[in-house]
Design a protein around this motif. Structure first.
Motif, short mmCIF file in Angstrom:
data_model
loop_
_atom_site.label_atom_id
_atom_site.label_comp_id
_atom_site.label_asym_id
_atom_site.label_seq_id
_atom_site.Cartn_x
_atom_site.Cartn_y
_atom_site.Cartn_z
N GLN A 58 0.91 3.72 -6.71
CA GLN A 58 1.58 2.48 -6.30
C GLN A 58 0.67 1.64 -5.42
N ALA A 59 -0.04 2.31 -4.50
CA ALA A 59 -0.89 1.60 -3.54
C ALA A 59 -2.02 0.88 -4.26
N ALA A 60 -2.62 1.54 -5.27
CA ALA A 60 -3.71 0.91 -6.01
C ALA A 60 -3.23 -0.40 -6.62
N LYS A 61 -1.97 -0.40 -7.13
CA LYS A 61 -1.43 -1.61 -7.78
C LYS A 61 -1.15 -2.72 -6.77
N ARG A 62 -0.94 -2.35 -5.48
CA ARG A 62 -0.58 -3.35 -4.47
C ARG A 62 -1.77 -3.78 -3.62
N THR A 63 -2.97 -3.37 -3.98
CA THR A 63 -4.14 -3.61 -3.13
C THR A 63 -4.32 -5.10 -2.80
N SER A 64 -4.13 -5.95 -3.79
CA SER A 64 -4.37 -7.38 -3.55
C SER A 64 -3.35 -7.98 -2.58
N ASP A 65 -2.20 -7.33 -2.41
CA ASP A 65 -1.22 -7.79 -1.42
C ASP A 65 -1.67 -7.44 0.00
N LEU A 66 -2.46 -6.37 0.11
CA LEU A 66 -2.83 -5.84 1.43
C LEU A 66 -4.17 -6.38 1.93
N ILE A 67 -5.13 -6.52 1.02
CA ILE A 67 -6.49 -6.90 1.42
C ILE A 67 -6.64 -8.40 1.10
N PRO A 68 -6.80 -9.23 2.12
CA PRO A 68 -6.64 -10.68 1.96
C PRO A 68 -7.42 -11.32 0.80
N LEU A 69 -8.67 -10.97 0.63
CA LEU A 69 -9.47 -11.71 -0.35
C LEU A 69 -9.69 -10.94 -1.66
N CYS A 70 -8.88 -9.93 -1.85
CA CYS A 70 -8.99 -9.10 -3.05
C CYS A 70 -8.26 -9.76 -4.22
N HIS A 71 -8.88 -9.73 -5.40
CA HIS A 71 -8.23 -10.31 -6.57
C HIS A 71 -7.13 -9.38 -7.08
N PRO A 72 -6.04 -9.97 -7.57
CA PRO A 72 -5.05 -9.11 -8.24
C PRO A 72 -5.64 -8.64 -9.57
N LEU A 73 -5.54 -7.36 -9.85
CA LEU A 73 -6.21 -6.81 -11.03
C LEU A 73 -5.20 -6.19 -11.98
N MET A 74 -5.53 -6.24 -13.25
CA MET A 74 -4.72 -5.57 -14.27
C MET A 74 -5.33 -4.19 -14.49
N LEU A 75 -4.96 -3.27 -13.66
CA LEU A 75 -5.56 -1.93 -13.76
C LEU A 75 -5.17 -1.28 -15.09
N SER A 76 -6.13 -0.64 -15.71
CA SER A 76 -5.81 0.04 -16.96
C SER A 76 -5.57 1.53 -16.73
N LYS A 77 -6.01 2.03 -15.56
CA LYS A 77 -5.81 3.46 -15.29
C LYS A 77 -5.95 3.72 -13.79
N VAL A 78 -5.02 4.51 -13.25
CA VAL A 78 -5.18 5.01 -11.87
C VAL A 78 -4.90 6.50 -11.91
N SER A 79 -5.82 7.29 -11.45
CA SER A 79 -5.51 8.73 -11.36
C SER A 79 -5.77 9.19 -9.93
N VAL A 80 -4.88 10.01 -9.44
CA VAL A 80 -5.00 10.55 -8.08
C VAL A 80 -4.99 12.06 -8.18
N GLU A 81 -6.01 12.68 -7.62
CA GLU A 81 -6.12 14.15 -7.67
C GLU A 81 -6.23 14.71 -6.26
N PHE A 82 -5.78 15.95 -6.12
CA PHE A 82 -5.88 16.62 -4.83
C PHE A 82 -6.66 17.91 -4.99
N GLU A 83 -7.40 18.23 -3.95
CA GLU A 83 -8.15 19.50 -3.97
C GLU A 83 -7.97 20.16 -2.61
N ALA A 84 -7.41 21.37 -2.61
CA ALA A 84 -7.27 22.10 -1.35
C ALA A 84 -8.64 22.60 -0.95
N ASP A 85 -9.01 22.39 0.31
CA ASP A 85 -10.30 22.86 0.80
C ASP A 85 -10.06 23.75 2.02
#
Lengths: 266, 154
Positions: free
Chosen positions: A64-91
């Motif tokens: 969700q955050a990746a899709k809202r980036t342009s709302d949060l970062i003032p000069l960021c372009h709104p983008l049509m993302l084609s893929k967002v993947s989020v992974e976790f790794e326990a360390d």
């Protein structure tokens, strides 16, 4: 010096005009880490958390955050993302969780801000989900690991720094670490609670050639105030490879050194 | 014969003695020590305790204590069982059973094993009382008890 792209010739902030830039396939991968108590990490991994599946929630938050980036970062372009993947790794060495996000699109600007926003919000969500059981979590090391496509071409953090930082988090494609001889230090009972960790690993390259238990204590004491305070107590006992020894005992790479308060069984 | 067990489950002292003495005709004495959880210790209202240990080192340490006792007295068998995890007042926590041909060796060896277990084996008790949780502090009297065996050695 490289020009700041978001500042115009008058020194004012502006959004870069990308209308004439070619449409290319772009991707970026970023990571963040969140340090936590080993018990918290275990709780997440075994899905015993009262708030439910911590990682599933944090993953959705990252997307969700990746899709809202342009709302949060003032000069960021709104983008049509084609893929967002989020992974976790326990360390367990951190100890904690590493978050990786990869964003892709066919477009005219880079997607590293989306990847950075994604890992940041996923880490914040992990914090929110676990704050009731661990108030000492620390979010850190938010950085871009890899960027592909666009005018400036491909870029990868690990090719720049992996030779220097042995323990750095490499890209998802080459996450293996350079192995170095280590000494495993374990803490038990009251001491474990005082230092807020079960164990830590010491890279032997950070120690002198001749290592004794006293040298290990000096190294630990220099790490943080919490360890320094705990090791001010000279009644602590020590075992090397599960045999009780005194503080002059030698320690070799690969050894397990355990510190604990006087025992109270029976 | 040395038997060492570290376990959360309750043990049955009768069965453990039976295991030592069955099929033997040379045992003249078995001395058994059984430790229980009290409802008073550092604070008067202990409701439970949790025993933490150092897996691997605990078993090794108990084994070494049993071997030292065997080197010191003519013993036929030693069994040491120590419980871990959460226990409540009245629960048995530790069992030491020592078999010998004669009672004196069995009494002394049982005493010796408990004295060393209390100061060498990596167990730690956290007591839960109505007024809060705390880690139990080691007692000087336990270290003194071990010292008398060391002095007797010289």
């Amino acid at each position: 010096m490289t020009k700041l792209t978001h500042i115009d010739s008058k020194g004012q902030a502006h959004m870069v005009d990308v209308s004439d830039k070619a449409l290319t396939a772009r991707s970026a991968t970023a990571c963040a880490s969140i340090k936590m108590r080993p018990e918290t990490l275990e709780m997440i991994m075994t899905e015993r958390h009262a708030k439910g599946d911590v990682l599933a929630t944090a993953r959705i938050a990252g997307i969700q955050a990746a899709k809202r980036t342009s709302d949060l970062i003032p000069l960021c372009h709104p983008l049509m993302l084609s893929k967002v993947s989020v992974e976790f790794e326990a360390d367990p060495e951190l100890p904690g969780m590493r978050v990786y996000a990869t964003c892709k699109l066919a477009g005219q600007t880079g997607v590293e801000m989306e990847a950075l926003t994604s890992v940041s919000v996923a880490a914040l969500t992990l914090y929110d989900m676990c704050k009731a059981v661990d108030k000492h979590m620390v979010i850190g090391e938010i950085q871009v690991l890899e960027k592909r496509g666009g005018k400036s071409g491909d870029w990868c953090l690990s090719s720049e720094v992996s030779a220097v930082i042995l323990d750095s988090t490499a890209t998802s494609s080459s996450r293996a670490r350079v192995s170095a001889p280590e000494i495993r230090v374990r803490f038990f009972a009251h001491l474990r609670e005082q230092v807020q960790r079960d164990e830590c690993l010491i890279n032997c390259q950070d120690l002198p050639d001749e290592v004794t238990v006293s040298v290990i204590i000096q190294w630990l004491t220099a790490q943080d105030a919490c360890l320094a305070q705990a090791f001010a107590n000279d009644s602590l006992l020590v075992a090397v490879n599960q045999t009780m020894v005194d503080r002059n005992a030698q320690v070799q790479p690969g050894d397990e050194v355990a510190f604990f308060p006087p025992v109270t069984g029976g | 014969m040395i038997r060492i067990r570290v376990q959360p489950e309750v043990f049955n002292a009768g069965q453990e003695i039976e295991a030592i003495t069955c099929d033997r005709r040379d045992v003249g004495a078995v001395v058994n020590f059984l430790g229980y959880v009290r409802d008073f210790n550092e604070r008067p209202d202990v409701v439970a305790l949790t025993l933490e240990h150092y897996p691997g080192m605990t078993e090794q340490s108990l084994h070494e204590i049993a071997e030292s006792a065997q080197a010191r007295w003519p013993l036929h068998a030693i069994t040491i069982i120590h419980r871990i995890g959460r226990l409540t007042p009245g629960d048995p926590i530790v069992l030491v059973a020592v078999a010998s041909a004669h009672r004196q060796a069995a009494f002394d060896a049982c005493n010796f094993v408990m004295d060393y277990l209390k100061t060498q084996a990596p167990f730690w008790k956290k007591e839960h009382s109505r007024s809060g949780d705390y880690w139990v502090a080691a007692r000087h009297s336990d270290s003194d008890a071990v010292r008398r065996w060391e002095n007797a050695n010289e």
